[in-house]
Write an enzyme that holds these catalytic residues in place. Sequence first.
Site, mmCIF file in Angstrom:
data_model
loop_
_atom_site.group_PDB
_atom_site.id
_atom_site.type_symbol
_atom_site.label_atom_id
_atom_site.label_comp_id
_atom_site.label_asym_id
_atom_site.label_seq_id
_atom_site.Cartn_x
_atom_site.Cartn_y
_atom_site.Cartn_z
ATOM 1 N N GLU A 1 33.133 38.058 43.450
ATOM 2 C CA GLU A 1 33.961 39.176 43.891
ATOM 3 C C GLU A 1 33.333 40.419 43.256
ATOM 4 O OE1 GLU A 1 37.934 39.475 42.284
ATOM 5 O OE2 GLU A 1 38.523 40.950 43.789
ATOM 6 N N ARG B 1 32.559 25.639 33.402
ATOM 7 C CA ARG B 1 31.980 26.953 33.174
ATOM 8 C C ARG B 1 31.333 27.005 31.800
ATOM 9 N NH1 ARG B 1 36.532 30.656 34.440
ATOM 10 N NH2 ARG B 1 34.841 32.148 34.362
ATOM 11 N N LYS C 1 35.678 38.475 32.297
ATOM 12 C CA LYS C 1 35.436 39.792 32.882
ATOM 13 C C LYS C 1 36.425 40.818 32.339
ATOM 14 C CE LYS C 1 33.388 39.129 37.463
ATOM 15 N NZ LYS C 1 33.670 39.106 38.904
#
Length: 559
Positions: A37, A263, A273
């Site tokens: 994104e 991850r 983020k």
Amino acid sequence: MSSTRTPAPVSNFIRAIIDADLARGLHNRIVTRFPPEPNGYLHVGHAKSICLNFGLAEDYQGQCNLRFDDTNPEKESDEYAQSIQEDVRWLGFQWSGDVHWASDYFDALYDFAVELINKGLAYVDDLSAEEMREYRGTLTQAGRNSPYRDRTVAENLDLFARMKAGEYADGAKVLRAKIDMASSNINMRDPAIYRIRRAHHIRTGDAWCIYPMYDYTHCISDALEGITHSICTLEFEDHRPLYDWVLDNLSIACHPRQYEFSRLELHYTITSKRKLLQLVNNQQVSGWDDPRMPTISGMRRRGYTAAGIREFSRRIGVSKSGNSVDMAVMEGAIREDLEAIAPRVVAVIHPLRVTITNFEGAAEREADFHPQHPELGSRVVSFGRELVIEADDFAEVAPPGWKRLSLGGEVRLRHSYVMRCDEAVKDEAGRVVELRCSIDHATLGKNPEGRKVRGVIHFLSCEHALPAEIRLYDRLFTVPAPDADKEVDFCTYLNPRSLTVVPGWVESSVKDAAPETRYQFERLGYFCSDRRDHQPGGKLVFNRTVTLKDSWTKEAGSL
RNA sequence: UGGGGAGUCGCCAAGUGGUAAGGCAACGGGUUUUGAUCCCGUCAUUCGUAGGUUCGAUCCCUACCUCCUCAGCCA
């Protein structure tokens, strides 16, 4: 410029799946995708995903798409989209064809939603967000059906069209998939698939006031692009049934399969983020590309190489187990690449003045830029009466195991003479401020006779040295897992010494180095001229990428 | 306490019913005008725990333990 050697890929569960799929003829070739994104800069965790998806496509001679998941206009910007493309390219990958955008499919997505409504599998709900939460139930309790769940197909069709036409306020209605409010998987309790949001979209502008949700969009985008293996991180495991439900109930022939891997966690860093954004906004760092940031642009500015990051990604592997990787793995991968490609030059970071009492004039000697790669060329090493050496390389009294300079001791000056320290000049406070030394004139290019000189230190001729700003970076956090404890703000673990700026000296051969030129400053570490602040022929600015391995500091520390 | 996952060397990570790859780190030693590089060697009788099946289990079965994850009209 990077080393080109490509080691064999490491086996992992995803490759096993692909091998099996290919073996039974399920696919002729694979298609993967990297679907960020555009709401922030890419970080080292994304680098793992990029290397996985693009790497798989390369290894299996398939293709990998770059697709922006731009379904939430409130958080997205073109700046982010641009930086992401730059980072992917810099890492050494090229996506197949043009960049794809989820927003390319807004029309198709809308039509598919109509199909769902027609099949009685989606309905418009008037419940507020809070009411929906109440109706959803909890982890251990089933949810309840919304009172609007049984609207007719015709009514839903009309309402959805009017949602699109902008007849309702933001948040007034949502389109929901009609699945099972009692499902033990909360994602299946009639998830919202469209919401009303009047926000300017970076690509579609104000054409839409309804936007599709991730779960609904992602699987359809994958199918429309013919993705064969849709690889994402573990937190989406619970979403897989929904991914499959949407595709099973729509007239799309293609049904990609989703696989999840764990991850990346890296010791002494964060990869959230939100938290990275916080560091930027609170000016704890200079920006997204601050060399201490685990962002791809930060690592790049620090001096990490793309090949090094790819090698790191290869070394850490891919699995489903929780992990936290040692920084040493990253540093090892970066050092390995830099070791092969970085020209060796001399810099003095903490200078100590040396006067050579038995030398007049100047002398020059040629020295290779790389001990194993003469093809990298050579430069001139200047010698003179006034020198600087690294303050750390002198000790009045040599500690056990010392191989450097001490009072009365001898040491080899790199690429130059053997030098003896005759006197240490001190200031009023008793600090050594200058050394008076003498050289053995017979030791240029040859070993002294009758004795062995073990140590080698580097030096710079004062007359020829250039001033440079040296930025020494250390880890950003003081603990291995800064965000492990939810009770403690990760910022309390910020390392106050993560950046030290010192005025230093460099040899003249680096004078015109372009920004982003990598060197090994011998015995100190790998350094990279700063992308932003370094001026060739002017203000020289070097970032320490990573130190050299240093078995002396370790040994001294344990004494 | 519901659902979904994961537990193999300090950190990653292969592997499979037939007797534990590799990398990083660490530790010894050699070469070296970078205490770097390079080279050589050492480093899991054991695969979360306890039972069971089997000639044989890290791999199959059962139970248990620990950790991660999910209740956005974020992705």
